[in-house]
Write an enzyme that holds these catalytic residues in place. Sequence first.
Site, mmCIF file in Angstrom:
data_model
loop_
_atom_site.group_PDB
_atom_site.id
_atom_site.type_symbol
_atom_site.label_atom_id
_atom_site.label_comp_id
_atom_site.label_asym_id
_atom_site.label_seq_id
_atom_site.Cartn_x
_atom_site.Cartn_y
_atom_site.Cartn_z
ATOM 1 N N CYS A 65 16.448 68.288 11.971
ATOM 2 C CA CYS A 65 17.084 67.153 12.635
ATOM 3 C C CYS A 65 17.679 67.572 13.980
ATOM 4 O O CYS A 65 16.935 67.787 14.925
ATOM 5 C CB CYS A 65 18.088 66.484 11.701
ATOM 6 S SG CYS A 65 18.284 64.738 12.085
ATOM 7 N N THR A 71 46.349 75.165 -23.613
ATOM 8 C CA THR A 71 45.657 73.900 -23.908
ATOM 9 C C THR A 71 46.464 72.674 -23.458
ATOM 10 O O THR A 71 45.969 71.558 -23.508
ATOM 11 C CB THR A 71 45.380 73.758 -25.423
ATOM 12 O OG1 THR A 71 46.631 73.674 -26.107
ATOM 13 C CG2 THR A 71 44.590 74.935 -25.959
ATOM 14 N N LYS A 72 47.717 72.929 -23.059
ATOM 15 C CA LYS A 72 48.599 71.784 -22.752
ATOM 16 C C LYS A 72 48.055 70.858 -21.649
ATOM 17 O O LYS A 72 48.096 69.631 -21.807
ATOM 18 C CB LYS A 72 49.997 72.302 -22.369
ATOM 19 C CG LYS A 72 51.085 71.241 -22.412
ATOM 20 C CD LYS A 72 51.450 70.793 -23.808
ATOM 21 C CE LYS A 72 52.506 71.717 -24.404
ATOM 22 N NZ LYS A 72 52.746 71.389 -25.825
ATOM 23 N N SER A 128 40.901 68.607 -9.572
ATOM 24 C CA SER A 128 39.550 68.323 -9.072
ATOM 25 C C SER A 128 38.810 69.641 -8.884
ATOM 26 O O SER A 128 39.358 70.711 -9.158
ATOM 27 C CB SER A 128 39.638 67.545 -7.755
ATOM 28 O OG SER A 128 40.364 68.290 -6.820
ATOM 29 N N ASP A 167 44.752 59.496 -11.201
ATOM 30 C CA ASP A 167 44.731 59.021 -9.809
ATOM 31 C C ASP A 167 44.864 57.499 -9.825
ATOM 32 O O ASP A 167 44.224 56.834 -10.652
ATOM 33 C CB ASP A 167 43.372 59.304 -9.130
ATOM 34 C CG ASP A 167 43.082 60.778 -8.982
ATOM 35 O OD1 ASP A 167 44.009 61.580 -9.184
ATOM 36 O OD2 ASP A 167 41.924 61.113 -8.662
ATOM 37 N N GLU A 172 15.548 69.210 3.026
ATOM 38 C CA GLU A 172 16.424 69.762 1.982
ATOM 39 C C GLU A 172 16.762 68.737 0.900
ATOM 40 O O GLU A 172 17.165 69.112 -0.207
ATOM 41 C CB GLU A 172 17.708 70.338 2.609
ATOM 42 C CG GLU A 172 18.711 69.322 3.163
ATOM 43 C CD GLU A 172 18.444 68.894 4.598
ATOM 44 O OE1 GLU A 172 17.297 69.028 5.054
ATOM 45 O OE2 GLU A 172 19.378 68.403 5.269
ATOM 46 N N GLY A 224 30.253 67.073 -11.163
ATOM 47 C CA GLY A 224 28.900 66.644 -10.786
ATOM 48 C C GLY A 224 27.845 67.534 -11.417
ATOM 49 O O GLY A 224 26.847 67.056 -11.956
ATOM 50 N N HIS A 279 14.979 65.370 6.901
ATOM 51 C CA HIS A 279 15.806 66.310 6.124
ATOM 52 C C HIS A 279 15.055 66.771 4.873
ATOM 53 O O HIS A 279 15.228 66.196 3.790
ATOM 54 C CB HIS A 279 17.138 65.649 5.737
ATOM 55 C CG HIS A 279 18.059 65.511 6.891
ATOM 56 N ND1 HIS A 279 18.920 66.516 7.275
ATOM 57 C CD2 HIS A 279 18.234 64.502 7.770
ATOM 58 C CE1 HIS A 279 19.589 66.127 8.334
ATOM 59 N NE2 HIS A 279 19.197 64.905 8.664
HETATM 60 N N1 GLN Z 1 22.897 63.722 16.041
HETATM 61 C C1 GLN Z 1 21.474 63.625 15.934
HETATM 62 C C2 GLN Z 1 21.000 62.186 15.832
HETATM 63 O O1 GLN Z 1 21.766 61.304 15.505
HETATM 64 C C3 GLN Z 1 20.975 64.428 14.762
HETATM 65 C C4 GLN Z 1 21.410 63.892 13.433
HETATM 66 C C5 GLN Z 1 21.208 64.878 12.306
HETATM 67 O O2 GLN Z 1 21.052 66.063 12.544
HETATM 68 N N2 GLN Z 1 21.272 64.399 11.079
HETATM 69 O O3 GLN Z 1 19.858 61.921 16.060
#
Ligand code: GLN
Length: 563
Positions: A393, A201-202, A24, A160, A521, A29, A519
């Site tokens: 968050c 290559t095995k 793995s 697996d 990101e 991905g 979030h």
């Molecule tokens: N633990 C916090 C909540 O549930 C923040 C969650 C997070 O940061 N994703 O609100």
Amino acid sequence: MSPQKNSRKASRTKYVFITGGVVSSLGKGIASASIGRLLKARGLKVSMMKLDPYINVDPGTMNPFQHGEVYVTEDGAETDLDLGHYERFIDEDMSRANNATTGQVYYTVISKERKGDYLGATVQVIPHITGEIIERMLAVTRGSKQYDVVLVEVGGTVGDIESLPYIEAIRQFGLELGPKNCVYIHLTLVPFIATAQEVKTKPTQHSVKELREIGVQPDLLLCRTDRPLDRKVKDKIALFCNVGREDVFDVPDVDTVYELPLIFEREGMGKRLLDQLGLRAKDPDFSQWQSVVRKIKHPTGTVRILIAGKYVEVRDSYKSIIESFVHAGAFHGVKVELKWVEAEEFEHGEAKDLMAGCSGLLVPGGFGERGIEGKISAIQYARTKGLPFFGICLGMQAAVIEYARNVCGLRKAHSTEFAPTTKHPVIDLLPEQRGLKQKGATMRLGSYPCFLTRGSKAHAAFNTDAITERHRHRFEVNNQYREQLEQHGLRCTGVWPGGDLVEIVELQDHPWFLAVQFHPELKSRPTHPHPLFRDFVGACLNMTEPKAKEHASAKKFETVIEE
Ligand code: GLN
């Protein structure tokens, strides 16, 4: 063949199945997402899917140390972090339909059995479980969602026990689709053995043998290798694995993962794939992608940012944050170096020492009490020293607690997540969360709109009045304290209109102090960095020389951003 076959409408979509062998962590991905990019660059409509062999219904209940980041989709599904790679590489939103787990597959089949859908039959792995897996592969491209190609990545490694039904399902589905309508790609390892001074290559031969025993003959082989494979080695692999000479490709180590589609293209993989799928498409356009890769590989400067987190040993827990910094760094033409610090260290050490040499602080999301006081101390330091701060968050919740305690004078302020009986619950559970007994998929999840205050830093970043962002949390800023916080200068500049919930807080008289309940990101892409990451990195770069020097020391940074 699956009994459902006759009731299924033939799919016009072509499928690419990707399996992994030998070990793995070969980057399946990323390799899959890069192949997606090859097709997308040719103007084809592409989607991707991950089949996860574990029995959890989704990764939402798994510890970040176990699973890494949980990637949340627009429609609120908690999914595998590979879906983040897919979104970043093919620039398409994924949904609940793009990740299936053994838990989900069995759940559906058992529910159907209880309803009587299989009356009279013995319910078995073949055909019922495999049939449900095929249904899920078809479901990616139904209704309004029509794709030219769907790429399906099978999690785990061939051999697996858990992944067997999935390999069987792609075998059956491939028969249904017919030749030229699907391609099997196998990612394998070709190790260099130092004592023999040779690549071997095995392991690849064995891995392909194992696949063929189940009835799957790969069409393309992707060989992870730390050195280019010469013609002789590739010919040997082709001969023993029963693939064409031109169908064996190197997957080298790269400086940045975003380079991989360009390498694949240079090796002719895009053209080969199109031939095998019987598809025609326009010439590929990689111009924007190439420009991002160039900027990542040739930065003109460096900026250092400290991340005070809880799962910093497992960088996969912060995968999308790391990538968002790569994107924002490329935008500014700089390399973002991340200094990873366990938030708890701020409880024992001096913030000044820990922050030395860093131009900004990011406090990411998280769960549980460990490290919360450290996060609060780190934020207090950034706030009072005028160091750019970005909270995400739990990072925003910690910023609100810090402000309530140290500016509003509510010394006992806390979140009821950590102090259920606190006198000042500035962060509290949403009313609809209170009675919940079940843990899985019950957080506030997925995309919600947010209205921005004009004249704020948030508004300046997005340059619009309304945005949507993805969520994963149970706790919120308690509206009973909102006025008090605002009166003391913590502006709530982003609000969810539906429930009047605070989504963004920021300070006006600070170089850049902004925190979000969502979030960001999860929505950053290499060609469109997220506006808040972009502006946060910009603010860190703007740290004036004397300010930067104030924090500078000769300390070495133990880790550099991973790509
Ligand atoms: N633990 C916090 C909540 O549930 C923040 C969650 C997070 O940061 N994703 O609100």
